[in-house]
Design a protein around this motif. Structure first.
Motif, PDB file in Angstrom:
ATOM      1  N   LEU A 576      83.647   7.642   0.872  1.00 39.22           N
ATOM      2  CA  LEU A 576      83.345   8.774  -0.014  1.00 39.22           C
ATOM      3  C   LEU A 576      81.951   9.319   0.278  1.00 39.22           C
ATOM      4  CD1 LEU A 576      83.505  10.669  -2.459  1.00 39.22           C
ATOM      5  CD2 LEU A 576      83.071   8.686  -3.939  1.00 39.22           C
ATOM      6  N   LEU A 577      80.974   8.423   0.394  1.00 39.64           N
ATOM      7  CA  LEU A 577      79.609   8.861   0.687  1.00 39.64           C
ATOM      8  C   LEU A 577      79.523   9.538   2.054  1.00 39.64           C
ATOM      9  CD1 LEU A 577      77.396   5.918  -0.651  1.00 39.64           C
ATOM     10  CD2 LEU A 577      77.489   8.254  -1.518  1.00 39.64           C
ATOM     11  N   SER A 578      80.274   9.046   3.014  1.00 34.45           N
ATOM     12  CA  SER A 578      80.264   9.629   4.355  1.00 34.45           C
ATOM     13  C   SER A 578      80.796  11.070   4.339  1.00 34.45           C
ATOM     14  CB  SER A 578      81.111   8.774   5.301  1.00 34.45           C
ATOM     15  OG  SER A 578      81.104   9.298   6.600  1.00 34.45           O
ATOM     16  N   GLU A 579      81.897  11.281   3.622  1.00 35.97           N
ATOM     17  CA  GLU A 579      82.458  12.626   3.518  1.00 35.97           C
ATOM     18  C   GLU A 579      81.525  13.552   2.740  1.00 35.97           C
ATOM     19  OE1 GLU A 579      86.528  13.116   2.464  1.00 35.97           O
ATOM     20  OE2 GLU A 579      87.167  11.258   3.463  1.00 35.97           O
ATOM     21  N   LEU A 580      80.864  13.002   1.726  1.00 38.51           N
ATOM     22  CA  LEU A 580      79.931  13.811   0.934  1.00 38.51           C
ATOM     23  C   LEU A 580      78.723  14.218   1.773  1.00 38.51           C
ATOM     24  CD1 LEU A 580      79.304  15.009  -1.859  1.00 38.51           C
ATOM     25  CD2 LEU A 580      78.181  12.853  -2.455  1.00 38.51           C
ATOM     26  N   GLU A 581      78.222  13.287   2.611  1.00 37.57           N
ATOM     27  CA  GLU A 581      77.078  13.608   3.463  1.00 37.57           C
ATOM     28  C   GLU A 581      77.419  14.691   4.479  1.00 37.57           C
ATOM     29  OE1 GLU A 581      73.633  11.545   6.275  1.00 37.57           O
ATOM     30  OE2 GLU A 581      75.453  10.413   5.798  1.00 37.57           O
ATOM     31  N   ASP A 582      78.655  14.701   4.928  1.00 38.96           N
ATOM     32  CA  ASP A 582      79.061  15.716   5.907  1.00 38.96           C
ATOM     33  C   ASP A 582      78.862  17.137   5.369  1.00 38.96           C
ATOM     34  OD1 ASP A 582      79.727  13.861   7.810  1.00 38.96           O
ATOM     35  OD2 ASP A 582      81.877  13.846   7.336  1.00 38.96           O
ATOM     36  N   VAL A 583      79.016  17.306   4.060  1.00 35.23           N
ATOM     37  CA  VAL A 583      78.903  18.662   3.491  1.00 35.23           C
ATOM     38  C   VAL A 583      77.625  18.854   2.678  1.00 35.23           C
ATOM     39  CG1 VAL A 583      81.398  19.018   3.431  1.00 35.23           C
ATOM     40  CG2 VAL A 583      80.263  18.014   1.431  1.00 35.23           C
ATOM     41  N   LEU A 584      77.077  17.758   2.137  1.00 39.28           N
ATOM     42  CA  LEU A 584      75.894  17.848   1.274  1.00 39.28           C
ATOM     43  C   LEU A 584      74.934  16.709   1.630  1.00 39.28           C
ATOM     44  CD1 LEU A 584      74.815  19.509  -1.204  1.00 39.28           C
ATOM     45  CD2 LEU A 584      75.762  17.696  -2.651  1.00 39.28           C
ATOM     46  N   PRO A 585      74.197  16.826   2.732  1.00 38.96           N
ATOM     47  CA  PRO A 585      73.358  15.719   3.208  1.00 38.96           C
ATOM     48  C   PRO A 585      72.161  15.403   2.317  1.00 38.96           C
ATOM     49  CG  PRO A 585      73.029  17.684   4.555  1.00 38.96           C
ATOM     50  CD  PRO A 585      74.187  17.966   3.663  1.00 38.96           C
ATOM     51  N   ALA A 586      71.756  16.343   1.470  1.00 40.33           N
ATOM     52  CA  ALA A 586      70.598  16.088   0.610  1.00 40.33           C
ATOM     53  C   ALA A 586      70.768  16.823  -0.714  1.00 40.33           C
ATOM     54  CB  ALA A 586      69.304  16.526   1.298  1.00 40.33           C
ATOM     55  N   PHE A 587      70.591  16.095  -1.817  1.00 46.53           N
ATOM     56  CA  PHE A 587      70.643  16.752  -3.123  1.00 46.53           C
ATOM     57  C   PHE A 587      69.949  15.894  -4.188  1.00 46.53           C
ATOM     58  CE2 PHE A 587      74.268  13.953  -3.080  1.00 46.53           C
ATOM     59  CZ  PHE A 587      74.551  13.605  -4.398  1.00 46.53           C
ATOM     60  N   GLU A 588      69.280  16.587  -5.058  1.00 44.54           N
ATOM     61  CA  GLU A 588      68.699  16.045  -6.283  1.00 44.54           C
ATOM     62  C   GLU A 588      68.789  17.157  -7.321  1.00 44.54           C
ATOM     63  OE1 GLU A 588      67.926  13.093  -6.948  1.00 44.54           O
ATOM     64  OE2 GLU A 588      67.639  12.111  -5.003  1.00 44.54           O
ATOM     65  N   LYS A 589      68.443  16.867  -8.557  1.00 45.72           N
ATOM     66  CA  LYS A 589      68.499  17.897  -9.593  1.00 45.72           C
ATOM     67  C   LYS A 589      67.673  19.112  -9.180  1.00 45.72           C
ATOM     68  CE  LYS A 589      69.497  15.413 -13.879  1.00 45.72           C
ATOM     69  NZ  LYS A 589      69.905  14.113 -13.398  1.00 45.72           N
ATOM     70  N   GLY A 590      68.311  20.273  -9.153  1.00 49.18           N
ATOM     71  CA  GLY A 590      67.614  21.512  -8.819  1.00 49.18           C
ATOM     72  C   GLY A 590      67.405  21.746  -7.336  1.00 49.18           C
ATOM     73  N   MET A 591      67.890  20.822  -6.472  1.00 49.45           N
ATOM     74  CA  MET A 591      67.719  20.951  -5.020  1.00 49.45           C
ATOM     75  C   MET A 591      68.999  20.491  -4.312  1.00 49.45           C
ATOM     76  SD  MET A 591      63.809  19.509  -4.483  1.00 49.45           S
ATOM     77  CE  MET A 591      64.063  18.016  -5.465  1.00 49.45           C
ATOM     78  N   TYR A 592      69.660  21.422  -3.625  1.00 44.89           N
ATOM     79  CA  TYR A 592      70.920  21.115  -2.954  1.00 44.89           C
ATOM     80  C   TYR A 592      70.888  21.708  -1.545  1.00 44.89           C
ATOM     81  CZ  TYR A 592      72.311  20.242  -7.786  1.00 44.89           C
ATOM     82  OH  TYR A 592      72.371  19.775  -9.075  1.00 44.89           O
ATOM     83  N   VAL A 593      71.094  20.854  -0.546  1.00 43.66           N
ATOM     84  CA  VAL A 593      71.068  21.299   0.847  1.00 43.66           C
ATOM     85  C   VAL A 593      72.451  21.054   1.452  1.00 43.66           C
ATOM     86  CG1 VAL A 593      69.986  21.019   3.111  1.00 43.66           C
ATOM     87  CG2 VAL A 593      68.617  20.704   1.033  1.00 43.66           C
TER      88      VAL A 593
END
Length: 640
Positions: A576-593
């Protein structure tokens, strides 16, 4: 009229007079309490505004009167509780004002140096009083102590004089009756106010009436607790950050939905694992989260006379590397550590969860972690923190996570420092790591959280050849910080040089936890949130060459990179984390890459449907473990 009638009339008059005095005293107690509450709220807001009277005026002119009254009422209840306990309203008022004043100063100092307000769980830091005293400005500390003594003395003197006056107004028999009545009243008020305080302490529990009352007037800000305190008031912000459930329940949460998610990612893991045939059993893993280790050259508006980390820059070029998106700025070390060890991001958590280590300690044992994963692989698990054991309840947390050994300042063999820096050096900490590698027969997982680069910075190094430019903050502090980085740079080179020739396969994850909090608003504005939350990441192995540029990633993905480098099978959770990193490699509240867009986004609503679908699965699993029924663990979601 008989003598008996006269005495009865006199007694009746005395009783009426006594009732009148009691009513006056009760009225005075209530009035003093409301005045104390109002002064306390004003005082707390004054410090929250960093002494800015314009911000103060704006707050009291624009905020709802009901919201201010609610906060005064909360302080009033505290005042009633203290007064009932002490037995004197003047002393009770003085103590509440002192507490408000000290809380205001603590909040102002934390906001100044770390860019975040005082949280309820920060009260646990009282155990770290000697450390905190070192950080606080000595002039502030002395003035606080002097004013506390002055206020306490005034309160005691006023309370004693009122007691003597009351005593002379009553006969001995009346005094006994009055005391008996007073003690009973105090006991009832104390019990009632204790129950009220207990209920208020459950502010974030479902259907809390106090929270409902605040919700009608407060405008809660999820992404910034600093703004929350500023917009709604210190007391409102403080209540908002009391213990709460870890996450809000997702709309799709059920045993059936967890079954579907588990089944989905078991299939995904199985597909990936067809190409993976190695294990971690012969690999040492070292995590080094380096205190406030950053790359100053990345900060626009700042200049350095020379590069403080040239050796690290070379290592970053030659090895798998990138930038870590740090959850904190100027602080929050334990939160970045939490994400790196568990793979659980703080982004989906309720805004009131500010420090999982202290607020979610009871749930730690059931969370997935790299520690338990590697323990099952036969690794010796060791945590090293070259400081004491009180910070962030690390002793309890490390034990619950599965660390077999926890080495700290009192149990470490290497405790040398640099110059006048009171914190144990990185060099000593790395020597401890190397000793541990050589000490154990099994392969190791060693997790090190360093301390050398911790604030305060002035006075650490009497001699340094660094020259800082572009700041209105203490030049000495920044130049001392650059010297810290230079010593860290040398120490990292020493560690890597030792591991190059080390006979056992070893992987090192090295990253900085957060930026220092001393950059001015002007410097911050010349950059952006993403820049001010990025620190260097180096992944070194002594058995392979890999210079992949990872870009910006969140620490929740570290374990996935470990498994990828060694070609080890995934669990459904890591799938799950691997698939999530493929589309969203970095995120925190108010910051999504997102990988599909070079621009950082500030809200989830801006993310692609594919990303949102994966986040939905991720949220559901996190809720299941933190707050729900933990169905996923029973279904072996976290096992390979």
């Amino acid at each position: 009229m008989t003598t008996k009638d006269t005495e009865a009339l006199d007694n009746h008059g005395l009783k009426e007079e006594q009732k009148k005095r009691q009513m006056q005293q009760a009225g005075m107690t209530i009035l003093l309490g409301m005045i104390t509450g109002a002064i306390s709220i004003g005082l707390l807001q004054f410090y929250q505004a960093q002494f800015n009277t314009v911000i103060m005026k704006t707050y009291f002119s624009e905020v709802s009167f009901v919201l201010v009254l609610l906060q005064i009422s909360i302080v009033f209840i505290l005042y009633i509780w203290v007064t009932a306990l002490i037995g004197n309203k003047w002393i009770g008022s003085t103590l509440v004002l002192i507490v408000s004043w000290v809380a205001g100063i603590a909040n102002q100092q934390k906001d100044l140096f770390r860019g975040e307000p005082l949280y309820p769980n920060d009260l646990l830091m009282i155990k770290e009083l000697p450390f905190l005293v070192k950080i606080i400005d000595k002039k502030i500390l002395i003035s606080v102590l002097l004013l506390i003594v002055l206020l306490l003395g005034t309160g005691l003197l006023f309370g004693y004089s009122r007691f003597k006056k009351l005593k002379t107004q009553n006969t001995s028999s009346e005094l006994k009756k009055s005391k008996k009545s007073l003690y009973l009243t105090r006991a009832l008020v104390f019990i009632a106010s204790s129950l009220l305080i207990g209920y208020i302490a459950n502010f974030n529990q479902p259907k809390n009436i106090v929270q409902a009352a605040f919700n009608r007037s407060a405008i809660w800000v999820g992404w910034s607790q600093q703004q929350n305190y500023l917009d709604n008031g210190f007391v409102a912000g403080f209540l908002f950050n009391l213990d709460s459930p870890g996450m809000e329940e997702p709309s799709n949460y059920s045993k059936e939905s967890i079954n579907e998610i588990v089944s989905k990612y078991k299939k995904s893991a199985a597909a990936t694992n067809l190409k993976r045939d190695q294990t971690l059993e012969d690999i040492n893993i070292i995590y080094v989260m380096n205190e406030t280790f950053t790359d100053p050259s990345k900060i626009n508006g700042m200049s350095q006379s020379r590069d403080p980390i040239p050796k690290t820059h070379e290592l970053l070029k030659q090895n798998r590397s990138g930038e870590v998106l740090s959850q904190g700025y100027g602080g929050g070390t334990a939160n970045i550590e939490f994400e790196a060890l568990t793979g659980f991001s703080m982004e989906p958590m309720l805004p009131s969860i500010t420090t999982p280590y202290t607020q979610l300690t009871k749930q730690i044992h059931q969370m997935p972690s790299l520690v338990s994963y590697l323990k099952d692989s036969g690794h010796q698990t060791t945590a090293i923190h070259p400081y004491d054991t009180y910070m962030y309840k690390r002793t309890d947390v490390y034990r619950e996570m599965g660390f077999k050994t926890f080495l700290y300042d009192a149990t470490m063999s290497h405790t040398s420092t640099k110059d006048q820096n009171t914190f144990i050096s990185d060099e000593s900490a790395y020597q401890e790591v190397l000793d541990r590698l050589n000490h154990t027969k099994e392969k190791d997982f060693i997790h090190l959280v360093t301390m050398q680069n911790h604030a305060p910075y002035p006075g650490k190094y009497p001699e340094t050849d660094f020259v800082a430019g572009g700041t209105d903050y203490s030049v000495e502090a920044i130049e001392n910080y650059y010297q810290d980085l230079a010593y860290s740079d040398d120490a990292l080179e020493m560690l890597i040089d030792q591991l190059v020739e080390y006979p056992e396969k070893t992987i090192v994850f090295f990253w900085g936890d957060h930026l220092p909090g001393f950059y001015s608003d002007e410097i911050y504005q010349q950059n952006n949130d993403l820049t001010m939350h990025q620190t260097p990441l180096l992944i070194y192995t002594n058995f392979s060459e890999d210079d992949t540029d990872l870009g910006v990633i969140s620490p929740i993905y570290f374990a996935n990179h470990l498994l990828e480098i060694v070609n080890v099978s995934l669990s459904p959770y890591y799938a799950l984390l691997s698939e999530l990193e493929d589309v969203l490699p970095a995120f925190e509240k108010g910051m999504y890459v997102e990988t599909t867009d070079s621009e950082m986004k500030m809200n989830r609503e801006e993310l692609s449907p594919e990303t949102l679908e994966l986040l939905k699965d991720y949220d559901t699993i996190m809720y299941d473990v933190l707050t729900g029924e933990n169905y996923s663990s029973d279904l072996n979601f976290f096992k390979p």
